[in-house]
Design a protein around this motif. Structure first.
Motif, PDB file in Angstrom:
ATOM      1  N   ILE A 114       0.788  -1.173  -0.059  1.00  0.00           N
ATOM      2  CA  ILE A 114       0.026   0.027  -0.040  1.00  0.00           C
ATOM      3  C   ILE A 114       0.955   1.038   0.075  1.00  0.00           C
ATOM      4  N   ALA A 115       1.795   1.120   0.916  1.00  0.00           N
ATOM      5  CA  ALA A 115       2.701   2.220   0.945  1.00  0.00           C
ATOM      6  C   ALA A 115       3.535   2.698  -0.435  1.00  0.00           C
ATOM      7  N   LEU A 116       3.869   1.591  -0.792  1.00  0.00           N
ATOM      8  CA  LEU A 116       4.668   1.681  -2.119  1.00  0.00           C
ATOM      9  C   LEU A 116       4.015   2.090  -3.360  1.00  0.00           C
ATOM     10  N   THR A 117       2.710   1.760  -3.372  1.00  0.00           N
ATOM     11  CA  THR A 117       1.763   1.948  -4.353  1.00  0.00           C
ATOM     12  C   THR A 117       1.144   3.387  -4.103  1.00  0.00           C
ATOM     13  N   ILE A 230      -5.783   1.348  -6.107  1.00  0.00           N
ATOM     14  CA  ILE A 230      -5.355   2.246  -5.220  1.00  0.00           C
ATOM     15  C   ILE A 230      -4.795   3.448  -6.164  1.00  0.00           C
ATOM     16  N   MET A 231      -3.885   3.019  -7.287  1.00  0.00           N
ATOM     17  CA  MET A 231      -3.584   4.095  -8.283  1.00  0.00           C
ATOM     18  C   MET A 231      -4.459   4.672  -9.265  1.00  0.00           C
ATOM     19  N   THR A 232      -5.457   3.952  -9.850  1.00  0.00           N
ATOM     20  CA  THR A 232      -6.363   4.215 -10.988  1.00  0.00           C
ATOM     21  C   THR A 232      -7.878   4.173 -10.735  1.00  0.00           C
ATOM     22  N   GLU A 233      -8.063   3.064  -9.683  1.00  0.00           N
ATOM     23  CA  GLU A 233      -9.587   2.601  -9.513  1.00  0.00           C
ATOM     24  C   GLU A 233      -9.948   2.309 -10.746  1.00  0.00           C
ATOM     25  N   GLY A 234      -9.552   1.569 -11.752  1.00  0.00           N
ATOM     26  CA  GLY A 234      -9.651   0.917 -13.142  1.00  0.00           C
ATOM     27  C   GLY A 234      -9.884   2.038 -14.064  1.00  0.00           C
TER      28      GLY A 234
END
Length: 289
Positions: A114-117, A230-234
């Motif tokens: 999670i932290a890295l993302t 986390i990054m784009t939500e699809g």
């Protein structure tokens, strides 16, 4: 005495067996049944036969798009394997401080996903992200990485390559250290160049490790979920919606558990087929001696 030993033995193995039955076998078996039903999670399942699978194959265009996205994102596998091998060869040298660099490359593997993302989400930010800032220093206008349909998936591939470097580098490093030095010495005496020794000796000797990395990375990539959530939500416009993220949406956002279960089993069978294909093709290029 034997009866007591057997009793203790069965007692010790009962915990993992019971755990497997309760948390793996029974849920898996039930999901097979649910995949043939219409089930919201709140009401009793209603048997609908193969309707869910027919919908997957014939009527759900988004399923095929997410399947394409999943394989598109899996491009990080061959790229990451090549980069990991290059790093492993660099770290296989006897130079001062080499252990420090090995540790630094492996450190992300044991860090919080999670932290890295979240860190990479900041790096790819188009307004104040580190990557666009560095591109601007050399006169390049960086794109809107995560909010562009064109650049969102390449950004995820870049992050995926980096995320898999640590463990793959360690595996390749161990394989390289297991290559007999006598093979290289004999080839060098015979006049083989460095590239020839790499292709004819190193690559065949580490091929079992390459197969292992290929199979495990493929299985992991086809089930990739948290990075995309986390990054784009699809998004944007489903350009980074993978099949597992689409499965998650159907199960927990649209409460279509039956359809999600059918999708999960279709993915499971696909992964099984690809794995078996890899094992079959490996007979042509993997050398165990």
């Amino acid at each position: 005495m034997k009866r007591k030993e057997y009793a203790w033995a069965y007692l010790f193995i009962s915990a993992p067996i019971v755990g497997f039955l309760l948390f793996a076998f029974i849920p898996l078996s039930y999901s097979v049944y649910v995949s043939f039903t219409e089930y919201s999670g709140y009401q009793a399942p209603v048997f609908t036969g193969t309707n869910n699978y027919a919908k997957l194959a014939l009527h759900d265009e988004l399923f095929w798009k997410t399947l394409f996205n999943t394989f598109y994102s899996a491009l990080s596998i061959p790229i990451g394997m090549v980069v990991a091998l290059g790093i492993a060869m660099s770290l296989n040298q006897k130079v001062r401080g080499i252990r420090f660099f090995r540790t630094m490359f492996f450190l992300p593997t044991i860090s919080s996903v999670i932290a890295l993302t979240l860190l990479w989400k900041w790096i790819f930010n188009d307004s104040y992200g580190l990557l666009n800032y560095l591109l601007e220093l050399i006169g390049i206008q960086g794109p809107a990485w995560l909010s562009s349909e064109t650049w969102a998936m390449p950004a995820m591939i870049i992050q995926g390559v980096w995320a898999g470097l640590g463990i793959n580098m360690v595996l390749y490093l161990a394989a390289l250290q297991g290559v007999p030095k006598s093979f290289h010495e004999a080839a060098e005496i015979d006049g083989a160049s460095g590239w020839q020794r790499f292709v004819k000796i190193t690559i065949p000797c580490i091929s079992p490790t390459t197969l292992y990395i290929l199979i495990t990375s493929t299985i992991t990539a086809l089930q990739d979920f948290p990075r995309f959530q986390i990054m784009t939500e699809g998004g944007p416009n489903y350009s980074t919606t993978t099949i597992v993220y689409y499965l998650f949406q159907n199960a927990f956002r649209y409460m279509s558990m039956g359809y999600a279960s059918a999708m999960a089993w279709a993915l499971g069978l696909l992964i099984l087929a690809i794995t078996l294909l890899n094992f079959w093709l490996s007979k042509r290029w993997v050398h165990y001696e």
